[in-house]
Design a protein around this motif. Structure first.
Motif, PDB file in Angstrom:
ATOM      1  N   ASP A   1      23.736  51.868   1.163  1.00  0.00           N
ATOM      2  CA  ASP A   1      25.168  51.569   1.231  1.00  0.00           C
ATOM      3  C   ASP A   1      25.251  50.091   1.590  1.00  0.00           C
ATOM      4  O   ASP A   1      25.107  49.717   2.755  1.00  0.00           O
ATOM      5  CB  ASP A   1      25.828  52.445   2.292  1.00  0.00           C
ATOM      6  CG  ASP A   1      27.328  52.225   2.409  1.00  0.00           C
ATOM      7  OD1 ASP A   1      27.819  51.173   1.961  1.00  0.00           O
ATOM      8  OD2 ASP A   1      27.991  53.112   2.977  1.00  0.00           O
TER       9      ASP A   1
ATOM     10  N   VAL B   1      18.734  55.863  -0.531  1.00  0.00           N
ATOM     11  CA  VAL B   1      20.159  55.621  -0.741  1.00  0.00           C
ATOM     12  C   VAL B   1      20.517  54.409   0.098  1.00  0.00           C
ATOM     13  O   VAL B   1      20.190  54.341   1.289  1.00  0.00           O
ATOM     14  CB  VAL B   1      21.013  56.839  -0.328  1.00  0.00           C
ATOM     15  CG1 VAL B   1      22.495  56.536  -0.504  1.00  0.00           C
ATOM     16  CG2 VAL B   1      20.607  58.071  -1.126  1.00  0.00           C
TER      17      VAL B   1
ATOM     18  N   ARG C   1      19.479  54.716  -5.037  1.00  0.00           N
ATOM     19  CA  ARG C   1      20.867  55.008  -5.394  1.00  0.00           C
ATOM     20  C   ARG C   1      21.784  54.183  -4.512  1.00  0.00           C
ATOM     21  O   ARG C   1      21.594  54.123  -3.306  1.00  0.00           O
ATOM     22  CB  ARG C   1      21.164  56.499  -5.210  1.00  0.00           C
ATOM     23  CG  ARG C   1      20.367  57.360  -6.144  1.00  0.00           C
ATOM     24  CD  ARG C   1      20.680  58.831  -6.118  1.00  0.00           C
ATOM     25  NE  ARG C   1      21.521  59.330  -5.047  1.00  0.00           N
ATOM     26  CZ  ARG C   1      21.374  60.528  -4.483  1.00  0.00           C
ATOM     27  NH1 ARG C   1      20.416  61.336  -4.883  1.00  0.00           N
ATOM     28  NH2 ARG C   1      22.188  60.914  -3.525  1.00  0.00           N
ATOM     29  N   ARG C   2      22.753  53.542  -5.135  1.00  0.00           N
ATOM     30  CA  ARG C   2      23.762  52.768  -4.406  1.00  0.00           C
ATOM     31  C   ARG C   2      24.996  53.642  -4.262  1.00  0.00           C
ATOM     32  O   ARG C   2      25.644  53.959  -5.258  1.00  0.00           O
ATOM     33  CB  ARG C   2      24.109  51.501  -5.174  1.00  0.00           C
ATOM     34  CG  ARG C   2      22.980  50.523  -5.224  1.00  0.00           C
ATOM     35  CD  ARG C   2      23.361  49.398  -6.143  1.00  0.00           C
ATOM     36  NE  ARG C   2      22.610  48.202  -5.787  1.00  0.00           N
ATOM     37  CZ  ARG C   2      22.351  47.238  -6.620  1.00  0.00           C
ATOM     38  NH1 ARG C   2      22.783  47.286  -7.859  1.00  0.00           N
ATOM     39  NH2 ARG C   2      21.661  46.193  -6.230  1.00  0.00           N
ATOM     40  N   GLU C   3      25.295  54.010  -3.020  1.00  0.00           N
ATOM     41  CA  GLU C   3      26.472  54.840  -2.777  1.00  0.00           C
ATOM     42  C   GLU C   3      26.824  54.808  -1.298  1.00  0.00           C
ATOM     43  O   GLU C   3      25.972  54.494  -0.461  1.00  0.00           O
ATOM     44  CB  GLU C   3      26.251  56.271  -3.255  1.00  0.00           C
ATOM     45  CG  GLU C   3      25.066  56.956  -2.630  1.00  0.00           C
ATOM     46  CD  GLU C   3      24.709  58.289  -3.301  1.00  0.00           C
ATOM     47  OE1 GLU C   3      24.648  59.292  -2.581  1.00  0.00           O
ATOM     48  OE2 GLU C   3      24.484  58.304  -4.523  1.00  0.00           O
TER      49      GLU C   3
ATOM     50  N   ALA D   1      14.656  59.924  -3.407  1.00  0.00           N
ATOM     51  CA  ALA D   1      15.307  58.620  -3.561  1.00  0.00           C
ATOM     52  C   ALA D   1      15.653  57.982  -2.219  1.00  0.00           C
ATOM     53  O   ALA D   1      15.804  58.661  -1.205  1.00  0.00           O
ATOM     54  CB  ALA D   1      16.588  58.770  -4.379  1.00  0.00           C
TER      55      ALA D   1
ATOM     56  N   THR E   1      13.155  55.495  -6.847  1.00  0.00           N
ATOM     57  CA  THR E   1      14.566  55.570  -7.180  1.00  0.00           C
ATOM     58  C   THR E   1      15.403  55.069  -6.014  1.00  0.00           C
ATOM     59  O   THR E   1      15.188  55.467  -4.865  1.00  0.00           O
ATOM     60  CB  THR E   1      14.964  57.023  -7.511  1.00  0.00           C
ATOM     61  OG1 THR E   1      14.173  57.468  -8.608  1.00  0.00           O
ATOM     62  CG2 THR E   1      16.437  57.139  -7.851  1.00  0.00           C
TER      63      THR E   1
END
Length: 175
Positions: free
Chosen positions: A47, A45, A24-26, A43, A22
């Motif tokens: 940026d 992450v 996550r784009r944040e 996950a 997984t």
């Protein structure tokens, strides 16, 4: 098929989703070991505003990939400082770059690996692989230097590095 320059991050994220990791784009507000990347339980992450090198995403994914499922789901912040895991993650990320069609120089860039990316890449392109014995031990590939003893036919069907039989390390078998 080769990944076009400028599309590396998309290709990497697509590959990671395909193999079951997984991403996550944040935005990331905390300090990270690598700019624009952190690991949270379960996950990666990213940026993208802070990410300097798309190949770093693939390398950090390698750390998660060589962990057991329990370790992956508990990992928070960083992958740790285990030298063996680092070598396995490097070998994994080289194999993954080839699988994606990504120029391995994207992963082994001049500012990575304590400025040793070029030396690592030279070793791998010349067939001097390190980290592959651990990948074999984890059941993910077969080290090309491994000679099969008589009666060990099961390993004969395993992919030979840099091909991978499994992109994610599985839970250890119950004894």
């Amino acid at each position: 098929m080769a990944v076009e320059p400028g599309h590396e991050t998309e290709a990497i994220i697509g590959f990671l989703a395909r193999i079951g990791l997984t991403v996550r784009r944040e935005p990331i507000a905390r300090d990270c070991f690598l700019p624009g990347l952190t690991i949270v339980p379960g996950a990666l992450v990213v940026d993208e505003a802070q990410l300097r090198y798309p190949g770093d995403l693939l390398h950090e994914a390698g750390h998660l990939a060589v962990m057991t499922p329990a370790e992956r789901s508990a990992c928070d912040g960083g992958a740790g400082a285990d030298g063996g895991a680092e070598m396995a993650a490097i070998a994994w990320s080289y194999a993954a770059a080839l699988e994606i069609g990504l120029d391995p120089r994207v992963v082994f860039h001049a500012d990575g690996y304590k400025s040793g990316g070029a030396a690592i890449l030279q070793n791998f392109t010349e067939g001097r692989y390190f980290g592959t014995p651990l990948l074999q031990y984890y059941g993910m590939t077969r080290d090309p230097q491994h000679r099969l003893p008589a009666g060990e036919a099961a390993l004969a069907n395993e992919a030979i590095y840099p091909k991978m039989s499994h992109w994610l390390r599985q839970a250890p078998a119950e004894a």
